[in-house]
Design an enzyme around this catalytic site. Structure first.
Site, PDB file in Angstrom:
ATOM      1  N   CYS A 121       0.846  -1.199   0.000  1.00  0.00           N
ATOM      2  CA  CYS A 121       0.000   0.000   0.000  1.00  0.00           C
ATOM      3  C   CYS A 121       0.876   1.242   0.000  1.00  0.00           C
ATOM      4  CB  CYS A 121      -0.912  -0.015   1.227  1.00  0.00           C
ATOM      5  SG  CYS A 121      -2.067   1.381   1.227  1.00  0.00           S
ATOM      6  N   CYS A 346      -9.462  -6.202  10.331  1.00  0.00           N
ATOM      7  CA  CYS A 346      -8.970  -4.958   9.733  1.00  0.00           C
ATOM      8  C   CYS A 346      -7.550  -4.663  10.168  1.00  0.00           C
ATOM      9  CB  CYS A 346      -9.816  -3.782  10.176  1.00  0.00           C
ATOM     10  SG  CYS A 346     -11.439  -3.763   9.517  1.00  0.00           S
TER      11      CYS A 346
HETATM   12  N1  SAH Z   1      -7.096   2.137   2.031  1.00  0.00           N
HETATM   13  C1  SAH Z   1      -8.477   1.984   2.274  1.00  0.00           C
HETATM   14  C2  SAH Z   1      -8.952   0.549   2.447  1.00  0.00           C
HETATM   15  C3  SAH Z   1      -8.120  -0.376   3.320  1.00  0.00           C
HETATM   16  S1  SAH Z   1      -8.218  -0.234   5.050  1.00  0.00           S
HETATM   17  C4  SAH Z   1      -8.882   2.841   3.461  1.00  0.00           C
HETATM   18  O1  SAH Z   1      -8.018   3.480   4.048  1.00  0.00           O
HETATM   19  O2  SAH Z   1     -10.066   2.913   3.770  1.00  0.00           O
HETATM   20  C5  SAH Z   1      -9.768  -0.794   5.556  1.00  0.00           C
HETATM   21  C6  SAH Z   1     -10.145  -0.297   6.947  1.00  0.00           C
HETATM   22  O3  SAH Z   1      -9.414  -0.986   7.982  1.00  0.00           O
HETATM   23  C7  SAH Z   1      -9.827   1.172   7.119  1.00  0.00           C
HETATM   24  O4  SAH Z   1     -10.854   1.870   7.721  1.00  0.00           O
HETATM   25  C8  SAH Z   1      -8.582   1.079   7.969  1.00  0.00           C
HETATM   26  O5  SAH Z   1      -8.314   2.274   8.543  1.00  0.00           O
HETATM   27  C9  SAH Z   1      -8.957  -0.055   8.907  1.00  0.00           C
HETATM   28  N2  SAH Z   1      -7.835  -0.587   9.709  1.00  0.00           N
HETATM   29  C10 SAH Z   1      -6.531  -0.651   9.363  1.00  0.00           C
HETATM   30  N3  SAH Z   1      -5.789  -1.167  10.369  1.00  0.00           N
HETATM   31  C11 SAH Z   1      -6.628  -1.417  11.400  1.00  0.00           C
HETATM   32  C12 SAH Z   1      -6.475  -1.985  12.700  1.00  0.00           C
HETATM   33  N4  SAH Z   1      -5.285  -2.407  13.154  1.00  0.00           N
HETATM   34  N5  SAH Z   1      -7.576  -2.122  13.467  1.00  0.00           N
HETATM   35  C13 SAH Z   1      -8.785  -1.741  13.003  1.00  0.00           C
HETATM   36  N6  SAH Z   1      -8.991  -1.221  11.798  1.00  0.00           N
HETATM   37  C14 SAH Z   1      -7.931  -1.060  10.993  1.00  0.00           C
END
Ligand code: SAH
Length: 350
Positions: A121, A346
């Site tokens: 990413c 996520c």
């Molecule tokens: N780049 C896109 C899609 C991928 S992330 C975006 O930023 O929306 C998908 C979701 O997972 C996003 O809302 C991101 O912030 C969340 N996410 C990432 N890492 C996480 C974590 N450790 N715990 C909970 N949510 C997380």
């Protein structure tokens, strides 16, 4: 043997080709439009993984298809199934030996898949373990669709919703994303309702505007995660210097144009953005942007612990945050983490 492998590499990946291009692509093999319809049906409706299964086509056509094209591109697949909730995490190996992740999330009534749009990413959010993987390349339209077709086949389920929330920033792979979405929406192809397709973004403003103008009507999710620009910059240093205000304005434009729905995603991180003042600030932001309305929902995501140093919030902080938003008339939901035991939640896709 060696020669045969080289030959294989030269085969065109048929999922990379939109169906309106298929007639000219298939011309040397078939010209009959009835046959082309049958092929589209096998690929996208029946989701067949091999030309050999195209049983209503003559054998010589099937052989010619096999010689010229490949219907799948991933070279191996590793699956992990959660014993907690039936979530399945798929790791696909691409033709160039990289890894792509997707997650199948079943409930009684819904079968959702969360899919990736890029390898690595380019945004590298500080809280996300997917973001730690160096950006390699965009996934092609065919690879994006193959994630879904494979999972539909493997689980034998009718996939009811698609979440573009896996690895990568979908709106930085705009062309391939849109091409895949057109196939998802098309009645002749995968026939998934626009209300069941969600694109999640950290906020690429020109791409959100484009998506609004094209009016596919799919759902938009904005990864907001913070209530002031300084705080957001710590989480998303590479945020194109977009202010929260301008992001919310763009989302409002999206709603106006598409009449669709918006989700504001907000990760709750212990001691960072989970206080009562944060909840009140978020309320004020939504109120000022006129985004407290039935088509907007806030999804609270208690942070899933990874190796980034940030921590999961206390349950009481989550309940308190939710209560404040609710009392202010905001539709709010706390997202349950799925597949925690298999690294499928996520931010754990790496
Ligand atoms: N780049 C896109 C899609 C991928 S992330 C975006 O930023 O929306 C998908 C979701 O997972 C996003 O809302 C991101 O912030 C969340 N996410 C990432 N890492 C996480 C974590 N450790 N715990 C909970 N949510 C997380």
């Amino acid at each position: 043997m060696y020669n045969k492998n080289i030959m294989k590499e030269k085969k065109k990946f048929i999922l990379d080709v939109e169906i309106n291009q298929l007639p000219s692509l298939l011309k040397p093999i078939i010209t009959d439009s009835y046959r082309i319809k049958q092929i589209i049906d096998w690929i996208y409706v029946k989701k067949s993984p091999s030309f050999d299964y195209f049983s209503n086509l003559p054998k010589d056509i099937r052989e010619k298809l096999n010689e010229a094209f490949k219907l799948r591109s991933f070279t191996s697949i590793v699956k992990k199934e959660s014993i907690l909730d039936g979530t399945i995490r798929y790791s696909f190996k691409t033709f160039d030996n990289k890894h792509v992740y997707a997650v199948f999330m079943p409930t009684e009534s819904t079968k959702s898949v969360c899919i990736s749009t890029q390898i690595g990413c380019p945004i590298s959010c500080t809280f996300c373990s997917s973001g730690k993987i160096k950006f390699v390349r965009n996934l092609s339209r065919g690879e994006i669709l193959e994630e879904i077709l494979y999972i539909a086949n493997d689980t034998g389920e009718n996939i009811s919703s698609i979440l573009f929330m896996g690895m990568g920033e979908p709106l930085l792979n705009y062309k391939n994303l849109i091409s895949a979405i057109k196939t998802l929406l098309s009645k002749k192809e995968m026939n998934i309702s626009k209300r069941h397709i969600t694109v999640s973004t950290m906020g690429v403003i020109p791409a959100i505007k484009n998506l609004a103008d094209q009016m596919y009507g799919i759902k938009l999710a904005l990864s907001l995660h913070a209530t002031n620009d300084k705080q957001r910059k710590k989480l998303i240093p590479n945020n194109f210097d977009n202010s929260i205000e301008s992001l919310l304005e763009t989302c409002k434009y999206y709603l106006k144009k598409t009449n669709s729905k918006l989700t504001i995603e907000y990760i709750l991180i212990k001691g960072f953005n989970d206080t009562s003042s944060d909840a009140h600030r978020l309320t004020r932001l939504l109120k000022t942007s006129n985004l407290i309305r039935p088509s907007v929902q806030v999804n609270l995501i208690p942070y899933n612990q990874t190796d980034t140093g940030y921590q999961t919030p206390d349950q009481i902080a989550v309940l308190n945050f939710k209560k404040i938003l609710k009392l202010n008339g905001i539709i709010v939901n706390t997202r349950q983490a799925r597949g925690l035991d298999i690294g499928g939640a996520c931010g754990q896709l790496s």
